[in-house]
Every structure is written in C-alpha cells, then in structure tokens.
Design a protein around this motif. Structure first.
Motif, PDB file in Angstrom:
ATOM      1  N   MET A   1       0.809  -1.118  -0.450  1.00 55.63           N
ATOM      2  CA  MET A   1       0.382   0.246  -0.021  1.00 55.63           C
ATOM      3  C   MET A   1       0.472   1.607  -0.357  1.00 55.63           C
ATOM      4  O   MET A   1       2.073   1.414   0.712  1.00 55.63           O
ATOM      5  N   HIS A   2       0.385   2.436  -1.138  1.00 55.96           N
ATOM      6  CA  HIS A   2       1.621   3.248  -1.137  1.00 55.96           C
ATOM      7  C   HIS A   2       0.701   4.378  -0.264  1.00 55.96           C
ATOM      8  O   HIS A   2      -0.089   4.923  -0.331  1.00 55.96           O
ATOM      9  N   LEU A   3       1.750   5.463   0.806  1.00 56.05           N
ATOM     10  CA  LEU A   3       0.879   6.583   1.747  1.00 56.05           C
ATOM     11  C   LEU A   3       2.128   7.568   2.089  1.00 56.05           C
ATOM     12  O   LEU A   3       2.924   7.418   1.153  1.00 56.05           O
ATOM     13  N   PHE A   4       1.538   8.450   1.770  1.00 51.54           N
ATOM     14  CA  PHE A   4       1.895   9.523   2.390  1.00 51.54           C
ATOM     15  C   PHE A   4       1.510  10.282   3.440  1.00 51.54           C
ATOM     16  O   PHE A   4       1.136  10.630   4.042  1.00 51.54           O
TER      17      PHE A   4
ATOM     18  N   GLU B   1       8.520  -0.444  14.603  1.00 52.16           N
ATOM     19  CA  GLU B   1       8.013  -1.137  12.010  1.00 52.16           C
ATOM     20  C   GLU B   1       8.957   0.011  12.069  1.00 52.16           C
ATOM     21  O   GLU B   1       9.919   0.218  11.082  1.00 52.16           O
ATOM     22  N   ILE B   2       8.967   1.293  12.497  1.00 55.65           N
ATOM     23  CA  ILE B   2       9.120   3.048  12.358  1.00 55.65           C
ATOM     24  C   ILE B   2      10.703   2.520  12.335  1.00 55.65           C
ATOM     25  O   ILE B   2      11.712   2.672  11.415  1.00 55.65           O
ATOM     26  N   PHE B   3      11.710   2.216  13.495  1.00 54.86           N
ATOM     27  CA  PHE B   3      12.919   1.812  14.160  1.00 54.86           C
ATOM     28  C   PHE B   3      13.496   0.756  13.156  1.00 54.86           C
ATOM     29  O   PHE B   3      15.041   0.788  13.214  1.00 54.86           O
ATOM     30  N   ARG B   4      13.056  -0.464  12.313  1.00 49.83           N
ATOM     31  CA  ARG B   4      13.425  -1.421  11.773  1.00 49.83           C
ATOM     32  C   ARG B   4      14.514  -1.215  11.118  1.00 49.83           C
ATOM     33  O   ARG B   4      14.892   0.176  10.277  1.00 49.83           O
ATOM     34  N   GLU B   5      16.138  -1.902  11.179  1.00 48.68           N
ATOM     35  CA  GLU B   5      16.768  -1.773  10.305  1.00 48.68           C
ATOM     36  C   GLU B   5      16.264  -1.748   8.660  1.00 48.68           C
ATOM     37  O   GLU B   5      17.061  -0.604   8.176  1.00 48.68           O
ATOM     38  N   GLU B   6      15.820  -1.825   8.506  1.00 50.16           N
ATOM     39  CA  GLU B   6      15.235  -2.326   6.671  1.00 50.16           C
ATOM     40  C   GLU B   6      14.684  -1.016   6.954  1.00 50.16           C
ATOM     41  O   GLU B   6      14.705  -0.325   5.116  1.00 50.16           O
ATOM     42  N   SER B   7      13.760  -0.522   7.664  1.00 46.06           N
ATOM     43  CA  SER B   7      13.185   0.626   6.850  1.00 46.06           C
ATOM     44  C   SER B   7      13.579   1.861   6.709  1.00 46.06           C
ATOM     45  O   SER B   7      13.844   3.230   5.932  1.00 46.06           O
ATOM     46  N   LEU B   8      14.857   2.329   8.345  1.00 47.66           N
ATOM     47  CA  LEU B   8      15.677   2.555   8.000  1.00 47.66           C
ATOM     48  C   LEU B   8      16.456   2.749   6.841  1.00 47.66           C
ATOM     49  O   LEU B   8      16.527   4.106   6.666  1.00 47.66           O
ATOM     50  N   ARG B   9      17.518   1.705   6.351  1.00 48.96           N
ATOM     51  CA  ARG B   9      17.730   1.781   5.479  1.00 48.96           C
ATOM     52  C   ARG B   9      17.408   2.219   3.896  1.00 48.96           C
ATOM     53  O   ARG B   9      18.037   3.245   3.164  1.00 48.96           O
TER      54      ARG B   9
ATOM     55  N   ARG C   1       8.437  27.084   1.412  1.00 52.73           N
ATOM     56  CA  ARG C   1       8.101  25.945   1.868  1.00 52.73           C
ATOM     57  C   ARG C   1       8.505  24.605   2.796  1.00 52.73           C
ATOM     58  O   ARG C   1       9.667  24.300   2.207  1.00 52.73           O
ATOM     59  N   ARG C   2       8.005  24.397   3.302  1.00 50.85           N
ATOM     60  CA  ARG C   2       8.977  23.508   4.826  1.00 50.85           C
ATOM     61  C   ARG C   2       8.189  22.075   5.452  1.00 50.85           C
ATOM     62  O   ARG C   2       8.927  22.081   6.352  1.00 50.85           O
ATOM     63  N   GLU C   3       8.011  21.630   4.227  1.00 52.89           N
ATOM     64  CA  GLU C   3       7.262  20.695   4.863  1.00 52.89           C
ATOM     65  C   GLU C   3       7.775  19.806   4.053  1.00 52.89           C
ATOM     66  O   GLU C   3       7.527  19.785   2.683  1.00 52.89           O
ATOM     67  N   VAL C   4       7.830  18.613   4.986  1.00 52.93           N
ATOM     68  CA  VAL C   4       8.630  17.136   3.731  1.00 52.93           C
ATOM     69  C   VAL C   4       7.148  16.061   3.674  1.00 52.93           C
ATOM     70  O   VAL C   4       6.833  15.794   5.149  1.00 52.93           O
ATOM     71  N   SER C   5       6.920  15.372   2.648  1.00 52.52           N
ATOM     72  CA  SER C   5       5.945  14.300   3.032  1.00 52.52           C
ATOM     73  C   SER C   5       6.564  13.008   2.041  1.00 52.52           C
ATOM     74  O   SER C   5       6.957  12.978   1.018  1.00 52.52           O
ATOM     75  N   VAL C   6       6.921  12.137   2.829  1.00 47.80           N
ATOM     76  CA  VAL C   6       7.580  11.000   2.569  1.00 47.80           C
ATOM     77  C   VAL C   6       6.337   9.931   2.308  1.00 47.80           C
ATOM     78  O   VAL C   6       5.511   9.187   2.624  1.00 47.80           O
ATOM     79  N   GLY C   7       6.530   8.996   0.597  1.00 43.94           N
ATOM     80  CA  GLY C   7       5.976   8.568  -0.158  1.00 43.94           C
ATOM     81  C   GLY C   7       6.606   6.812   0.121  1.00 43.94           C
ATOM     82  O   GLY C   7       8.151   7.108  -0.274  1.00 43.94           O
ATOM     83  N   TYR C   8       5.880   6.381   0.979  1.00 43.78           N
ATOM     84  CA  TYR C   8       6.211   4.524   1.043  1.00 43.78           C
ATOM     85  C   TYR C   8       5.610   3.734   0.418  1.00 43.78           C
ATOM     86  O   TYR C   8       4.060   4.482   0.900  1.00 43.78           O
ATOM     87  N   THR C   9       5.913   2.482   0.852  1.00 41.81           N
ATOM     88  CA  THR C   9       4.401   1.530   1.038  1.00 41.81           C
ATOM     89  C   THR C   9       5.329   0.985   2.571  1.00 41.81           C
ATOM     90  O   THR C   9       5.537   0.163   2.667  1.00 41.81           O
ATOM     91  N   CYS C  10       3.707  -0.004   2.709  1.00 36.78           N
ATOM     92  CA  CYS C  10       3.567  -1.042   3.255  1.00 36.78           C
ATOM     93  C   CYS C  10       2.498  -2.126   3.638  1.00 36.78           C
ATOM     94  O   CYS C  10       1.772  -1.750   2.699  1.00 36.78           O
TER      95      CYS C  10
ATOM     96  N   ALA D   1      -5.395   0.199  12.850  1.00 35.43           N
ATOM     97  CA  ALA D   1      -5.266  -0.454  12.324  1.00 35.43           C
ATOM     98  C   ALA D   1      -2.684  -0.537  12.450  1.00 35.43           C
ATOM     99  O   ALA D   1      -2.875   0.775  13.759  1.00 35.43           O
ATOM    100  N   ARG D   2      -2.590  -1.039  12.095  1.00 33.97           N
ATOM    101  CA  ARG D   2      -1.215  -1.060  12.370  1.00 33.97           C
ATOM    102  C   ARG D   2      -0.253  -0.911  10.977  1.00 33.97           C
ATOM    103  O   ARG D   2      -0.198  -1.905  10.193  1.00 33.97           O
ATOM    104  N   GLN D   3       0.550  -0.869  10.534  1.00 28.85           N
ATOM    105  CA  GLN D   3       1.507  -0.098   9.511  1.00 28.85           C
ATOM    106  C   GLN D   3       2.886  -1.148  10.048  1.00 28.85           C
ATOM    107  O   GLN D   3       3.251  -1.191  11.451  1.00 28.85           O
ATOM    108  N   THR D   4       3.267  -2.664   9.053  1.00 30.53           N
ATOM    109  CA  THR D   4       4.338  -3.199   8.846  1.00 30.53           C
ATOM    110  C   THR D   4       4.996  -3.042   7.740  1.00 30.53           C
ATOM    111  O   THR D   4       4.333  -3.011   7.005  1.00 30.53           O
ATOM    112  N   ARG D   5       6.016  -3.526   7.375  1.00 29.95           N
ATOM    113  CA  ARG D   5       6.698  -3.901   5.967  1.00 29.95           C
ATOM    114  C   ARG D   5       7.122  -2.245   5.531  1.00 29.95           C
ATOM    115  O   ARG D   5       6.543  -2.539   4.259  1.00 29.95           O
TER     116      ARG D   5
END
Length: 334
Positions: A1-4, A62-70, A129-138, A155-159
């Motif tokens: 799923m793609h989120l911002f 999940e947020i600080f999981r090594e794969e997520s940070l990398r 313009r100072r906001e950042v928005s992260v596009g990611y899948t989970c 619900a809870r985010q994973t992966r």
C-alpha cells in the motif's frame, strides 16, 4: 500500500542553518518520520472506502526497524508528490535531489539528510515551503488496538519501504520535524567524503577488473596456445630427444636449448632471440638423425672382442734379441 506522511522542515528562520555547497546545492536535515503515534487517513487512502477515516498506529518497532531506516537512503527528493512511484523511467523528470545515507533515530523521530540540487527546489524551500511528505509502501495489520498513550487505532503499519521524500506546502504532522542539526550536517559532509572515496576506489577496481579480463584469453585462444606449445615441444624433442622435459621453460628457452645442442653453447648464447627462433625453425624442419644400421658380422664382432694381449716387457725384450740375432740371414732362411 502506497501512503504519504508529511512533516515540517521548520520555520523560515531555521533554514539559515542549512549548509550550501560550493556548486550552489543545499544540504538540509529534517525529521521525516515519527513513531509511537496514531495518524489519521481517509478511508480511500488505505483501500477502505467504506470508512470515512482510519486511525493507523506507527509502531516504533516497525519505524525503527533496520530495513525501514535503510530504505530512506539515496531515495529521490521531489517537489510535491509525483503521480506514481519513482522508477528509473520517471526519476529524471521528478527528482530534485536525494536523501543521504546517514539516516538516524532522533528520539521518537527519524532524521534524514537531504541534498537539494535543483534551483527550483532550493528557491521553494528558501521562500517558505518547509513541509516534507514521505511517500512509502507498507502493509497494514488490521488488528485494532490501543497505543501506549491510550489512543485507539484501527490498524498497524508493518514492512515500511520508502519510495521518495517530497517537499510540499502543508504537512500532516505539524511543526515538530525541523531543519537544522549542525552535528548531522558535519556527519553528512563526512559521509559524502566517504562516498566519494568509495566511488573512486570502485572505479579503480573496475579498471583493474577490465584490464585483467583483457589479459585472460578466451577458449579459442587457449586452444591455440596449447596447440602451439605442443608443436614446439614436439619439434624440440626431435633435436633433444624424447626424454627432454619442457616443464617450466618459456618458449624462447626451449628453442635456445635445442639450438645449443646442434650449434654449441657458445654460438647459441651469442644469438639474439630472433636468430634463435630462425635457427630452431630450420633445425626442427630437418629430418631426425638416427645411427646408420649395420648388418650383423660375426667375424667383426669376434675380432672386436678377442684382441691379442699386450706382451710383457720380458717377452718384448726376448723378441727384440731374436730379431737382432737373425737379422744377417736372408729373408727366406730366418
């Protein structure tokens, strides 16, 4: 799923802490993700159009999981979100910079270094313009629960895997995620230097590999070399004999040894490599010499093996005296 998810780069005054590079690019830092909180999405954003809104828990594990940070590292920075995920096909049209690889945990947040290399993106940030928005899948685990602060979630985010980081006009998470960490700027500069050194080392190794590959013959060339070596050894044995062992000898040494057998060491040592090669070619082409065949001769063999014994000194003296005593007689009377 793609989120911002959106976060603030901070008030305009804090942008002054960013570090400009010599080529005009700008290095900034931002908090780009928050953990342990519940964020609200529209139902259609998370494939649940049947719900007006969905409360999703961002689990710190999940947020600080090594794969997520990398997954933040080296992702493109865009102005606003592109209409689709960033791929090699779309990168050139949307990328305005990239995220560095020193992604670190900062309390309940993820802090990222960003290099803005596009003049329009730099101007937009400097203009406010100072906001950042992260596009990611989970993936979403639709098991409802309650966050540690007592806030319920659906619900809870994973992966989590980051796709890009967009600079936008308005954020979802408020002004807590700001630019301006001098120590991180220093570490980013050090990381950039390490990356440059690693790229230079990689280029050097690539050149070495290319050179080594060029020196390794292919199968056809190896077959030709083996055939040439075999022919050379066969020619040398025509001169040096079948017991000749060429192991460890280069071709020039084999030729020189054969030429020396026929022409002599002194003459062979005085000859240049080209002369040795020419002489070897002529000598190897000559018919192989073999001892002439002699038919059996029993008398010759008997005479060779039964030669008269040498007389003793006494017998030789007696023979001499006898010769002197009869020397006056005619030949027929002796």
């Amino acid at each position: 799923m793609h989120l911002f998810d959106q976060f603030s780069l901070g008030p305009a005054a804090e942008i002054a802490g960013a570090r400009p590079l010599g080529n005009g690019a700008l290095v900034v830092q931002a908090r780009a993700a928050r953990a342990g909180n519940v964020q609200v999405y529209r139902g259609d954003e998370v494939a649940r159009p049947d719900l007006a809104q969905v409360r999703i828990y961002r689990d710190p594990d999940e947020i600080f999981r090594e794969e997520s940070l990398r997954s933040f590292g080296h992702k493109p920075v865009t102005l606003d979100h592109p209409p689709e995920a960033v791929t090699p096909r779309t990168w050139r049209g949307v990328a305005r910079g990239h995220v560095g690889d020193e992604v670190v945990r900062d309390g309940a947040f993820v802090r990222i270094p960003m290099l803005l290399a596009d003049s329009a993106a730099i101007a937009a940030v400097q203009a406010g313009r100072r906001e950042v928005s992260v596009g990611y899948t989970c993936d979403l685990d639709w098991t409802p629960g309650t966050a540690p602060d007592g806030e319920p979630y659906d619900a809870r985010q994973t992966r989590i895997v980051v796709d890009h980081v967009a600079i936008v006009a308005q954020g979802r998470a408020g002004p807590e995620c700001r630019i301006g960490d001098a120590d991180l700027g220093r570490r980013l500069a050090e990381a950039e230097a390490r990356v440059a050194a690693a790229e230079a080392a990689l280029a050097e190794r690539a050149g070495e590999v290319a050179a080594l590959r060029a020196r390794v013959p292919d199968e056809a060339a190896l077959d030709a070399l083996a055939a040439a070596r075999g022919a050379l050894v066969a020619d040398a044995r025509r001169i040096l004999g079948d017991a000749f062992d060429p192991a460890g000898l280069p071709p020039e040494a084999i030729r020189r040894q054969a030429v020396a057998r026929i022409l002599g060491e002194a003459e062979a040592n005085a000859m240049a490599p080209a002369a040795i090669e020419g002489a070897f070619r002529i000598l190897a082409a000559a018919p192989r010499q073999s001892p002439p065949h002699q038919p059996a001769d029993p008398l010759r063999d008997a005479l060779r093996d039964h030669r008269p014994a040498r007389p003793t000194p006494e017998a030789a003296h007696a023979a001499m005296v006898e010769t002197l005593r009869n020397a006056w007689k005619p030949a027929g009377a002796r």
